[in-house]
Design an enzyme around this catalytic site. Structure first.
Site, PDB file in Angstrom:
ATOM      1  N   LYS A 116       0.828  -1.322   0.097  1.00  0.00           N
ATOM      2  CA  LYS A 116      -0.055   0.000   0.071  1.00  0.00           C
ATOM      3  C   LYS A 116       1.085   1.252  -0.021  1.00  0.00           C
ATOM      4  O   LYS A 116       0.414   2.423  -0.427  1.00  0.00           O
ATOM      5  CB  LYS A 116      -1.059  -0.008   1.167  1.00  0.00           C
ATOM      6  N   LYS A 198      -7.443 -11.870  -8.702  1.00  0.00           N
ATOM      7  CA  LYS A 198      -8.880 -11.780  -8.190  1.00  0.00           C
ATOM      8  C   LYS A 198      -9.675 -10.419  -8.388  1.00  0.00           C
ATOM      9  O   LYS A 198      -8.979  -9.533  -8.502  1.00  0.00           O
ATOM     10  CB  LYS A 198      -8.475 -11.887  -6.497  1.00  0.00           C
ATOM     11  N   LYS A 201     -12.905  -4.505  -6.108  1.00  0.00           N
ATOM     12  CA  LYS A 201     -13.708  -3.510  -5.825  1.00  0.00           C
ATOM     13  C   LYS A 201     -12.664  -2.293  -6.217  1.00  0.00           C
ATOM     14  O   LYS A 201     -13.260  -1.241  -6.583  1.00  0.00           O
ATOM     15  CB  LYS A 201     -14.653  -3.329  -4.902  1.00  0.00           C
TER      16      LYS A 201
END
Length: 333
Positions: A116, A198, A201
Site C-alpha cells: 500500500k 482476483k 472492487k
C-alpha cells in the site's frame, strides 16, 4: 445442547466502494447463513478506510450505503450485530493499548503495508503502518473465535494471535486466541479483464469487475467484454482462465456444476455463453438490488438499525476493554 453458547465470528468490510459479485459470491452470500451456527459481528470498517485520504461527505454516504447493502444481502440486524466501527470508540482505545504489546519488528514485516505504501506513496502515514494492530483490536475486542479471511489477511490474523497470546502470558488469560474461519467455500471470482487476478472492487479498470449495484445493461456489457480465448468451446481446462472464471460465476449463480454447464453449451459459442452468464448474474443480484433500493430510501430504519448495532457492539466491547484496562493497571472510576 440447545442452550450451548455459540462461537463468535467477526468480519469487517471497508465502505470505500461498492462490493463486486466476487465479494458477494465469495463471502457475503455465506454471511447470512453463519448466524444459524454462530454469534456474528459484522462491521463497516470506516476507521480502516481513512488510512487512505477520503472525501468526508462521500465516506459518510458510502458507509450508509454499505450498511444498507449488508442488510439487503440478508444480514438480519436482530440476529446479528451489524455496526459501524467508528460508532464504538473502544476499537481505538484497545488499539492503543495493543500497540504497546506489539513489537516494531512484527509490524514492519507486514507485506500489505509495503504494497500500500507503493500505491499511496504521497501519503505513507502511521495509520497505514498500524492498520494490523487496529485489526487485532477489532477481533480481540469481541473475543472472536473465528475470523473469515482471504489470503491477503493471513499475516494480519497471525499478528492478532501473537498479540493475544503475549497479553495472556504477561497477565492472565484475557483474550480468545482467534482462528481463521473455514466455512462453506464460496466461488473464487477473478477479474473479467485479467482472469489470473482476483476480482477487486478497487480495480482501476471499470470493465474488470461487476458491482453489486450495476444495472442490467452495465452487467451485460462487462460480461460481453470479458477476456476469453480463441478456442470458442465452453469447457473447464488448463489455459482457459477466462472461460474457467465465467463458468465459476455461472455455476455460483445457477447451482449447476461444470459438467452440466459443458453439456448445456456443447456446440454453442462464447457469445451464447456470455449472454447466459450475464442473465444469471442479473437474476442472482436482482432481489438484493430491489431490497437495497427499499432500504436506502428508509433513512430512519437504517439509523434505528445502526443504533441497535452500536448498542450491542458497545456492550461486548466495553466488557472486554474494562477487563483489559484493569489488568494493565489503569485507575478506573
Amino acid at each position: 445442547m440447545e442452550n450451548e453458547k455459540k462461537k463468535i465470528v467477526l468480519s469487517c468490510i471497508q465502505p470505500t466502494s461498492v462490493p463486486t459479485i466476487g465479494n458477494y459470491l465469495g463471502a457475503l452470500k455465506n454471511w447470512k447463513y453463519m448466524s444459524e451456527d454462530y454469534d456474528c459481528y459484522y462491521a463497516i470498517a470506516d476507521l480502516h478506510a481513512i488510512t487512505v485520504r477520503q472525501e468526508p461527505a462521500k465516506l459518510r454516504k458510502q458507509s450508509m450505503e454499505m450498511y444498507a447493502l449488508l442488510l439487503a444481502v440478508g444480514l438480519d440486524p436482530e440476529k446479528n450485530v451489524v455496526f459501524v466501527q467508528s460508532h464504538v470508540p473502544e476499537h481505538s482505545q484497545l488499539s492503543w493499548i495493543l500497540n504497546c504489546y506489539t513489537q516494531f519488528g512484527e509490524a514492519s514485516r507486514m507485506t500489505q503495508f509495503k504494497e500500500k505504501s507503493l500505491k499511496h506513496a504521497d501519503n505513507i502515514n502511521v495509520g497505514l503502518f498500524d492498520y494490523p494492530v487496529l485489526m487485532a483490536a477489532d477481533i480481540l475486542l469481541y473475543q472472536a473465535d473465528f475470523v473469515p479471511i482471504g489470503a491477503d489477511q493471513k499475516q494480519h490474523l497471525e499478528l492478532a494471535r501473537n498479540i493475544a497470546e503475549r497479553f495472556n502470558q504477561v497477565y492472565t488469560p484475557t483474550f480468545v486466541v482467534p482462528e481463521p474461519f473455514f466455512g462453506k467455500v464460496g466461488a473464487r471470482v477473478m477479474s473479467l479483464q485479467d482472469p489470473t487476478k482476483k476480482m477487486s472492487k478497487s480495480d482501476p479498470n471499470p470493465k474488470a469487475s461487476v458491482s453489486m449495484l450495476d444495472t442490467p445493461d452495465m452487467i451485460a456489457k462487462k460480461i460481453k467484454s470479458a477476456v476469453t480465448d480463441s478456442e470458442a468451446k465452453v469447457y473447464y481446462g488448463e489455459g482457459k482462465d477466462g472461460i474457467n472464471n465465467l463458468m465459476s460465476i455461472y455455476s455460483a449463480c445457477t447451482g449447476l456444476d461444470f459438467a452440466q454447464i459443458e453439456k448445456d453449451f456443447d456446440g454453442k459459442g462464447y457469445g451464447d455463453f456470455k449472454a447466459a452468464v450475464a442473465e444469471a448474474v442479473i437474476e442472482c443480484i436482482k432481489p438484493i438490488q430491489d431490497e437495497y433500493s427499499h432500504l436506502i430510501a428508509d433513512k430512519k430504519y437504517l439509523e434505528d438499525c445502526t443504533r441497535l448495532g452500536k448498542e450491542k457492539a458497545s456492550y461486548a466491547a466495553q466488557k472486554t476493554l474494562r477487563k483489559v484496562m484493569k489488568k494493565v493497571g489503569f485507575w478506573q472510576v
